[in-house]
Design an enzyme around this catalytic site. Structure first.
Site, short mmCIF file in Angstrom:
data_model
loop_
_atom_site.label_atom_id
_atom_site.label_comp_id
_atom_site.label_asym_id
_atom_site.label_seq_id
_atom_site.Cartn_x
_atom_site.Cartn_y
_atom_site.Cartn_z
N ASP A 84 -8.39 -8.46 17.64
CA ASP A 84 -7.89 -9.31 16.55
C ASP A 84 -6.57 -8.74 16.02
O ASP A 84 -6.49 -7.55 15.70
CB ASP A 84 -8.97 -9.32 15.44
N HIS A 85 -5.56 -9.56 15.92
CA HIS A 85 -4.23 -9.14 15.42
C HIS A 85 -3.72 -7.89 16.12
O HIS A 85 -3.35 -6.89 15.47
CB HIS A 85 -4.26 -8.91 13.90
N GLY A 209 -11.19 -17.62 7.74
CA GLY A 209 -12.28 -18.60 7.59
C GLY A 209 -13.13 -18.41 6.35
O GLY A 209 -13.81 -19.35 5.92
N ASN A 229 -12.00 -17.86 12.54
CA ASN A 229 -12.28 -16.44 12.34
C ASN A 229 -12.93 -16.16 10.99
O ASN A 229 -12.43 -16.60 9.95
CB ASN A 229 -10.98 -15.64 12.39
P1 13P Z 1 -11.41 -13.66 6.56
O1 13P Z 1 -11.13 -12.27 6.10
O2 13P Z 1 -10.92 -14.68 5.62
O3 13P Z 1 -12.85 -13.84 6.89
O4 13P Z 1 -10.56 -13.88 7.88
C1 13P Z 1 -10.89 -13.24 9.06
C2 13P Z 1 -9.82 -13.36 10.09
O5 13P Z 1 -9.02 -14.27 10.09
C3 13P Z 1 -9.75 -12.33 11.12
O6 13P Z 1 -8.60 -12.43 11.88
#
Ligand code: 13P
Length: 288
Positions: A84-85, A209, A229
């Site tokens: 992620d990222h 999300g 997400n």
């Molecule tokens: P939240 O922290 O809003 O649940 O988002 C998670 C996210 O986008 C991980 O990349």
């Protein structure tokens, strides 16, 4: 079954539902999410930020744990293990460690550099059988040290990145990581609509999300979002259930301090959150 996320998201986009990416932090998180996906027969994406990867001692540990859990728990639904990222270096580390999917977040680079690096990583990821997500227009708030201002993505830049052969695209539409502030303006469906018009069949990703109202989630799925997400919401549920257990003095009763007992209410709370999200996203029963 560990798979790339390409196929599951293609099917989600065609079927007008979304697959949840749930971020993991440790064994309890991973076990709870996998068990819920299997129970609901839903495909699932396990998200790992660079910070969480470090916390778990490195991406190799994460990949080995996830592969072993899929085997030991007899998980037959499609599972993608996704960075992620990711930074440029982080992407290479995860490819080597055995992840099945990566996100290269080049949104903080000038667009030319984002394009150049994404293009290179698409080649490498695909040669190794991984799926790849790219980002245009930063997501607001903070995700494990990655800070974004929350601007809306430029649809033409989205098209330029989508044309590089990526598998799914994260585009900022006013979404924010973490809790939404009281004065949040909501998602920009106008931007989402324009992006979808330019990128066509490309599955779009909605980060941040946590805390997006159900009607906005449904509208976003209607407009082409196929991956959503969730991170903070599982953390909040885990923390609340653990607090309740301790405040009720249950850790002081019998062997209530045993970590397997102490962490159990939190793990159950994560399962409930994941179930609620999978039902909302429409991915239940879509494991084929
Ligand atoms: P939240 O922290 O809003 O649940 O988002 C998670 C996210 O986008 C991980 O990349």
């Amino acid at each position: 079954m560990l798979v790339s996320a390409t196929e599951m998201l293609k099917k989600a986009k065609e079927g007008h539902y979304a697959v949840g990416q749930f971020n993991i932090n440790n064994l309890e998180w991973t076990k709870a999410i996998l068990a819920t996906a299997q129970e609901l027969q839903s495909p699932v994406i396990l998200g790992v930020s660079e910070g969480a990867g470090k916390y778990m001692t490195g991406f190799k540990t994460v990949a080995a744990m996830v592969a072993a859990m899929i085997d030991e728990m007899n998980i037959t639904v499609p599972v993608a293990l996704h960075l992620d990222h990711g930074s440029y270096e982080g992407c290479y580390k995860c490819i080597k460690a055995g992840f099945s999917s990566i996100m290269f977040d080049g949104s903080h680079y000038p667009i030319e550099e984002n394009i150049e690096k994404t293009k290179e990583l698409v080649k490498v990821a695909h040669a190794m059988g991984l799926s790849i997500e790219a980002e245009v227009g930063s997501i607001g708030g903070e995700e494990d040290g990655v800070v974004g201002m929350g601007e809306c993505a430029d649809p033409d830049e989205c098209k330029a990145i989508a044309d590089l052969g990526i598998d799914f695209l994260a585009a900022g539409i006013g979404n924010i990581h973490g809790k939404y502030p009281a004065n949040w303006q909501g998602l920009s469906f106008e931007t989402l609509d324009k992006i979808q018009a330019k990128t066509g069949v490309m599955p779009l990703v909605l980060h941040g999300g946590t805390g997006i109202p159900a009607d906005m989630i449904k509208k976003a799925i209607d407009l082409g979002v196929a991956k959503i997400n969730v991170n903070t919401e599982c953390q909040l549920s885990f923390a609340a259930a653990t607090r309740e257990y301790i405040e009720a003095g249950k850790d002081q009763q019998g062997k209530g301090f045993d970590p397997r007992k102490l962490l159990a209410p939190g793990a159950e709370a994560i399962k409930a959150t994941v179930k609620e999200k999978m039902e909302l996203f429409g991915s239940v029963g879509k494991a084929f």
